[in-house]
Design a protein around this motif. Structure first.
Motif, PDB file in Angstrom:
ATOM      1  N   GLN A  74       0.849  -1.196   0.000  1.00 26.79           N
ATOM      2  CA  GLN A  74       0.000   0.000   0.000  1.00 26.79           C
ATOM      3  C   GLN A  74       0.891   1.255   0.000  1.00 26.79           C
ATOM      4  OE1 GLN A  74      -3.334   0.025  -0.020  1.00 26.79           O
ATOM      5  NE2 GLN A  74      -3.691  -2.166   0.195  1.00 26.79           N
ATOM      6  N   PRO A  75       1.613   1.519  -1.099  1.00 30.67           N
ATOM      7  CA  PRO A  75       2.569   2.637  -1.101  1.00 30.67           C
ATOM      8  C   PRO A  75       1.932   4.006  -0.853  1.00 30.67           C
ATOM      9  CG  PRO A  75       2.238   1.768  -3.326  1.00 30.67           C
ATOM     10  CD  PRO A  75       1.596   0.797  -2.389  1.00 30.67           C
ATOM     11  N   ALA A  76       0.640   4.157  -1.157  1.00 29.94           N
ATOM     12  CA  ALA A  76      -0.019   5.442  -0.927  1.00 29.94           C
ATOM     13  C   ALA A  76      -0.164   5.748   0.562  1.00 29.94           C
ATOM     14  CB  ALA A  76      -1.397   5.452  -1.593  1.00 29.94           C
ATOM     15  N   LEU A  77       0.005   4.731   1.409  1.00 29.08           N
ATOM     16  CA  LEU A  77      -0.094   4.945   2.854  1.00 29.08           C
ATOM     17  C   LEU A  77       0.918   5.981   3.334  1.00 29.08           C
ATOM     18  CD1 LEU A  77      -0.507   1.406   4.465  1.00 29.08           C
ATOM     19  CD2 LEU A  77      -2.092   3.321   4.631  1.00 29.08           C
ATOM     20  N   ALA A  78       2.139   5.907   2.795  1.00 31.85           N
ATOM     21  CA  ALA A  78       3.177   6.828   3.244  1.00 31.85           C
ATOM     22  C   ALA A  78       2.803   8.270   2.947  1.00 31.85           C
ATOM     23  CB  ALA A  78       4.510   6.471   2.595  1.00 31.85           C
ATOM     24  N   ARG A  79       2.238   8.517   1.759  1.00 32.60           N
ATOM     25  CA  ARG A  79       1.843   9.888   1.421  1.00 32.60           C
ATOM     26  C   ARG A  79       0.751  10.389   2.351  1.00 32.60           C
ATOM     27  NH1 ARG A  79       2.147   7.753  -3.811  1.00 32.60           N
ATOM     28  NH2 ARG A  79      -0.130   7.666  -4.006  1.00 32.60           N
ATOM     29  N   ARG A  80      -0.125   9.485   2.767  1.00 33.94           N
ATOM     30  CA  ARG A  80      -1.262   9.893   3.590  1.00 33.94           C
ATOM     31  C   ARG A  80      -0.913   9.994   5.075  1.00 33.94           C
ATOM     32  NH1 ARG A  80      -5.216   6.674   5.917  1.00 33.94           N
ATOM     33  NH2 ARG A  80      -4.555   4.866   4.702  1.00 33.94           N
ATOM     34  N   LEU A  81      -0.073   9.078   5.562  1.00 36.41           N
ATOM     35  CA  LEU A  81       0.144   8.971   7.001  1.00 36.41           C
ATOM     36  C   LEU A  81       1.463   9.545   7.491  1.00 36.41           C
ATOM     37  CD1 LEU A  81      -1.159   5.351   7.753  1.00 36.41           C
ATOM     38  CD2 LEU A  81      -2.382   7.510   7.974  1.00 36.41           C
ATOM     39  N   VAL A  82       2.435   9.715   6.585  1.00 36.30           N
ATOM     40  CA  VAL A  82       3.782  10.085   7.018  1.00 36.30           C
ATOM     41  C   VAL A  82       4.141  11.490   6.557  1.00 36.30           C
ATOM     42  CG1 VAL A  82       6.229   9.478   6.922  1.00 36.30           C
ATOM     43  CG2 VAL A  82       4.512   7.667   6.925  1.00 36.30           C
ATOM     44  N   GLY A  83       4.740  12.245   7.464  1.00 34.90           N
ATOM     45  CA  GLY A  83       5.389  13.504   7.119  1.00 34.90           C
ATOM     46  C   GLY A  83       6.881  13.312   7.294  1.00 34.90           C
ATOM     47  N   TRP A  84       7.651  13.555   6.237  1.00 36.86           N
ATOM     48  CA  TRP A  84       9.077  13.238   6.259  1.00 36.86           C
ATOM     49  C   TRP A  84       9.904  14.468   5.938  1.00 36.86           C
ATOM     50  CZ3 TRP A  84      12.194  10.569   1.869  1.00 36.86           C
ATOM     51  CH2 TRP A  84      13.478  10.218   2.329  1.00 36.86           C
ATOM     52  N   LEU A  85      10.845  14.782   6.806  1.00 38.35           N
ATOM     53  CA  LEU A  85      11.815  15.838   6.553  1.00 38.35           C
ATOM     54  C   LEU A  85      13.191  15.199   6.486  1.00 38.35           C
ATOM     55  CD1 LEU A  85      12.651  18.791   6.225  1.00 38.35           C
ATOM     56  CD2 LEU A  85      12.780  18.958   8.713  1.00 38.35           C
ATOM     57  N   PRO A  86      13.730  14.977   5.269  1.00 36.83           N
ATOM     58  CA  PRO A  86      15.095  14.449   5.151  1.00 36.83           C
ATOM     59  C   PRO A  86      16.114  15.448   5.693  1.00 36.83           C
ATOM     60  CG  PRO A  86      13.888  14.295   3.059  1.00 36.83           C
ATOM     61  CD  PRO A  86      13.097  15.179   3.965  1.00 36.83           C
TER      62      PRO A  86
END
Length: 244
Positions: A74-86
């Motif tokens: 479910q790769p779309a999960l990351a866009r919906r659930l995760v906020g990422w600051l590299p």
């Protein structure tokens, strides 16, 4: 009594980079509202681990589960659930601050009134109004970090993943970052903070995990925010070889 399902769970996750093992057999779980400090010297596997959690890298083996669902399926999960600051905020130099926020909101499914509300909320919270029309290419490093953080938070993620977020921030901005992390955790957001600065971990985290040579060497609650004890444990791990 049934324990609540963790928001994030890594099961025997491994990943090779440039032909060498970067992360090996990593098991980790994080619940809503928890703040985990992820420590390790350069090359320990922290950034690789965060990239797999954020969905930017796929593990070679093992599973990354978000809200009980496997991220690989479910790769779309990351866009919906995760906020990422590299570690280096990925910004488009030719876009303004306001355009960045709208673009990141749309990428995460926001539109119309919901996008406008999210935009206004994050601009106010991170005090970005004076910068809204400024191009990203002319921002200072500290301003770029604030914009990257705003982009990670615009969709109100369930999991916030921060890789060295204090880079280029002055002491006042660092204090504001700590307050923001505590605020997110109080609202139920799970937070992973990767940093080289032990004081940042003891200031805001309730758990600490230490990676060394790609393996998890320590994962425990941070008792009474004891900086000295954490420093001793980190140094002991960082100066020994990982178990064969």
């Amino acid at each position: 009594m049934t324990l609540p399902q963790p928001l994030l769970k890594l099961e025997q996750v491994s990943r090779r980079r440039s032909g060498r093992p970067a992360v090996q057999g990593l098991d980790l779980a994080l619940g809503r509202g928890q703040v985990l400090g992820l420590l390790g010297i350069n090359g320990a596997g922290k950034s690789t681990t965060l990239a797999m959690i954020a969905g930017a890298l796929a593990p070679d083996s093992g599973r990354v589960l978000l809200d009980g669902q496997e991220l690989a399926e479910q790769p779309a999960l990351a866009r919906r659930l995760v906020g990422w600051l590299p570690e280096r905020a990925p910004l488009w130099q030719e876009l303004t601050v306001g355009e960045h926020l709208d673009a990141h909101g749309r990428l995460r499914g926001l539109k119309g009134a919901a996008l406008k509300q999210a935009h206004a909320r994050i601009v106010e919270r991170l005090e970005l109004a004076p910068l809204e029309r400024r191009l990203a290419g002319v921002l200072s490093q500290g301003q770029r970090q604030r914009l990257g953080l705003a982009c990670a938070l615009v969709h109100q993620p369930s999991l916030l993943v921060l890789d060295e977020p204090g880079n280029a921030l002055d002491p006042v901005q660092l204090a504001a970052l700590r307050a923001l992390i505590r605020e997110q955790a109080a609202a139920g957001t799970a937070v992973i903070l990767s940093t080289h600065v032990l004081a940042e971990v003891t200031a805001v985290c309730d758990r600490v995990a230490i990676l060394h040579e790609g393996t998890l060497r320590h994962d425990d609650v941070l008792a009474e925010h004891d900086h000295a004890a954490l420093e001793r444990r980190f140094f002991a791990i960082a100066t020994t070889k990982a178990a064969a």
